[in-house]
Design an enzyme around this catalytic site. Structure first.
Site, PDB file in Angstrom:
ATOM      1  N   HIS A 128      32.685  39.906  39.572  1.00 45.53           N
ATOM      2  CA  HIS A 128      32.739  39.267  41.049  1.00 45.53           C
ATOM      3  C   HIS A 128      31.343  39.457  41.357  1.00 45.53           C
ATOM      4  CE1 HIS A 128      37.124  39.213  40.329  1.00 45.53           C
ATOM      5  NE2 HIS A 128      37.273  40.280  39.833  1.00 45.53           N
ATOM      6  N   GLU A 139      36.491  44.926  45.866  1.00 41.20           N
ATOM      7  CA  GLU A 139      36.135  45.288  44.448  1.00 41.20           C
ATOM      8  C   GLU A 139      34.812  44.862  43.980  1.00 41.20           C
ATOM      9  OE1 GLU A 139      37.685  43.580  39.806  1.00 41.20           O
ATOM     10  OE2 GLU A 139      38.391  42.589  41.623  1.00 41.20           O
ATOM     11  N   HIS A 179      35.919  46.486  36.605  1.00 40.62           N
ATOM     12  CA  HIS A 179      36.747  45.980  37.279  1.00 40.62           C
ATOM     13  C   HIS A 179      37.506  46.956  38.071  1.00 40.62           C
ATOM     14  CE1 HIS A 179      36.086  41.409  36.633  1.00 40.62           C
ATOM     15  NE2 HIS A 179      35.510  41.851  35.330  1.00 40.62           N
ATOM     16  N   GLU A 232      39.929  48.015  33.859  1.00 41.75           N
ATOM     17  CA  GLU A 232      40.440  47.887  35.144  1.00 41.75           C
ATOM     18  C   GLU A 232      40.524  49.266  35.591  1.00 41.75           C
ATOM     19  OE1 GLU A 232      40.889  45.277  37.169  1.00 41.75           O
ATOM     20  OE2 GLU A 232      41.116  43.580  35.974  1.00 41.75           O
TER      21      GLU A 232
END
Length: 446
Positions: free
Chosen positions: A9, A23, A78, A144
Site C-alpha cells: 500500500h 497498514e 502486509h 500478513e
C-alpha cells in the site's frame, strides 16, 4: 542475494485500518527495519525497496521494477483486517506453484522463523493469485503480520519492539533460505560517498534523488580546512567488494563522481561497537525537546532531566533521550508501556501481561533509565546524590555493555540492531539540530 522489499500500500492507499493505525505505516516501518538488519549485518545481501516514504505506487510498478532489477526474491510485507475477531499470521505464495517448488521451500523456512517469535496464532501457509506473486519472475512471498483491527493483535503490532522482532524473524528466514553470510569484524570500513556540498539544501536534494531510486543515503557533516561540508553517504561496508557494488549502483543512478573512502577503526578500543554509553552530552535540552515536538507535538519536555541526571552519572543523556524515543515511539506510548508509568526505557516490560516498572514522576522515570544505563556501562558503585530507583539495577551484569551497540541482546531481546536503531535516531536529532541552528543564523543575518 538481491531482495526486492515491498511495503504494501502507501500514499493514497492506506491498506487495512484499525485501532488507530494504518497498514501502510506499520508495514513500511517493518520493511525499513528488515532493510537495516540486512544491509548492516550481512555481506551478500542487496536490498531495493518499493517505497521508502508514504508514496503511492501501483502493483504493476512494483513488479516491473523488481523484474527489471533482476531481484532474486520478492518479499511483500502486509497486515490483515477482517471484522475485528480474526487473529494470526499467514503467508502466501502464487497459487500456480507446487508444494515442492523452490518458492514453497523458501516460504516454509520463513514461516518457521516467523512462528518462533510473532506470538500470533498460525493461520497457515497459503496460496493466492495476487498480482505481486503472479507477475514476478523470481520467487515471491507475501506475509500478513497480524490483524490490525483485532485488539489483541493490534497491541502487538503497535509495539516497536515487536515490529523489530518481526523484522528479525523475516531476516532469519532469508538467512537460512539463501545462505546469507553475516558480516565479520573488520578494522576497515568502506564508505560510499555520493557527493559533498557546502549547501545543505543541495545535499538533501542529492540524498532524495538517490532514495527515489531505491538507494538509501544520509547526510554527514564534516569540516575541511575550516570549511563546513555536507557529505552524502550511501552506505558503509566491511567488504570492499560490497562497497564497489554499491558504488556502481550509485553511479548508475546518475552520480558519476561517486567514490569510496576508507576509515580505520580500533576494535580493541570498542570503536566498532558504537558510541560509548558514558561521556559528554552535546545536545541541549531545548534541542532534544524540539526534535521530539516536531514528531509528537503533545510530547512531554524531558530534555532537562536527561541533561541533569545524565551529567551526574557521566552518561550520554542526549543519546539516552534518543533511546527513550525509540522505546516509547517518540513518547506516543504505542506499545505495552503506558504514559502514566513514566517508564521511558521499557524497564521490566516483557509483554502484554507484564508492562514493566512504574515511577511516580517523569524525573524519577528518567533517573531509573540513567541508572539502568550506568549499571550496563560501569562496574563502579553508583555515585551519591540520588536514591536508587531502578528496580532491576542489581540484576544487570555490571559493565557488560560499555557501548550502545553492546546493548544488543541485553536491553532488548533478540535486539540484534537495538543499539544501531538508537544511534540512528540520535544522528537524526543532531542533523535536525544543525538545520534549526542554521535557520536561526540566517534569521539573525536577515
Amino acid at each position: 542475494m538481491k531482495l526486492y522489499l515491498d511495503s504494501g500500500h502507501g500514499g493514497s492507499d492506506p491498506g487495512a485500518q484499525g485501532n488507530g493505525m494504518l497498514e501502510k505505516d506499520i508495514v513500511l516501518d517493518i520493511a525499513q527495519r528488515i532493510r537495516t538488519i540486512l544491509t548492516t549485518g550481512y555481506e551478500n545481501a542487496e536490498v531495493r525497496m518499493s517505497r521508502t516514504t508514504d508514496t503511492t505506487k501501483s502493483l504493476n510498478q512494483r513488479t516491473t521494477e523488481a523484474n527489471a532489477w533482476g531481484a532474486d526474491y520478492y518479499l511483500s510485507i502486509h497486515c490483515n483486517a477482517f471484522n475485528g475477531s480474526a487473529r494470526g499470521y499467514e503467508d502466501y505464495i502464487y497459487s500456480g506453484l507446487s508444494d515442492s517448488s523452490a518458492t514453497a521451500r523458501y516460504r516454509h523456512i520463513v514461516h518457521e522463523e516467523m512462528m518462533e517469535v510473532n506470538q500470533l496464532p498460525d493461520r497457515g501457509k497459503k496460496k493466492a493469485n495476487f498480482h505481486v506473486l503472479r507477475e514476478t519472475i523470481m520467487s515471491a512471498l507475501l506475509t500478513e503480520n497480524g490483524f490490525i483491527d483485532n485488539e489483541l493483535d493490534a497491541r502487538l503490532i503497535s509495539d516497536p519492539s515487536w515490529r523489530q522482532r518481526i523484522a528479525q524473524a523475516h531476516v532469519n528466514g532469508l538467512e537460512r533460505a539463501f545462505d546469507l553470510q553475516r558480516k565479520q569484524s573488520n578494522d576497515t570500513l568502506y564508505k560510499v560517498i555520493a557527493g559533498s556540498f557546502q549547501s545543505r539544501e543541495n545535499a538533501e536534494q542529492r540524498s532524495a534523488d538517490l532514495q527515489s531510486q531505491g538507494l538509501e543515503s544520509f547526510i554527514v557533516l564534516f569540516s575541511a580546512s575550516g570549511v563546513q561540508w555536507y557529505r552524502v553517504q550511501a552506505g558503509a561496508f566491511s567488504s570492499r567488494e560490497n562497497a564497489e557494488r554499491q558504488l556502481e549502483q550509485v553511479r548508475n543512478a546518475g552520480v558519476e563522481d561517486a567514490f569510496i573512502i576508507t576509515e580505520d577503526t580500533d576494535p580493541e578500543n570498542g570503536e566498532t561497537d558504537g558510541y560509548p554509553v558514558a561521556g559528554k552530552i552535546y545536545l541541549s535540552p531545548e534541542l532534544m525537546d524540539q526534535y521530539v515536538k516536531e514528531i509528537n507535538p503533545d510530547a512531554s519536555t524531558l530534555g532537562s532531566y536527561y541533561l541533569e541526571i545524565g551529567e551526574h552519572y557521566g552518561i550520554r543523556g542526549d543519546i539516552a533521550f534518543a533511546q527513550a524515543m525509540h522505546e516509547t515511539d517518540f513518547l506516543r506510548f504505542t506499545g505495552i508501556v503506558q504514559p502514566e508509568q513514566n517508564n521511558f526505557a521499557g524497564i521490566g516490560a516483557t509483554g502484554p501481561d507484564n508492562p514493566g516498572a512504574s515511577f511516580d514522576t517523569e524525573q524519577q522515570g528518567v533517573l531509573a533509565h540513567i541508572q539502568h544505563l550506568y549499571a550496563y556501562a560501569s562496574s563502579e558503585p553508583l555515585p551519591n546524590g540520588y536514591p536508587l530507583v531502578d528496580p532491576r539495577f542489581d540484576l544487570v551484569d555490571r559493565g557488560s555493555a560499555p557501548t550502545w551497540v553492546a546493548l544488543n541482546g541485553k536491553w532488548a531481546v533478540p535486539g540484534d540492531q537495538y543499539g544501531q536503531s538508537i544511534l540512528d535516531i540520535y544522528e537524526r536529532m543532531v542533523s535536525n539540530a544543525i538545520s534549526n541552528l542554521e535557520e536561526m543564523v540566517e534569521d539573525i543575518g536577515d
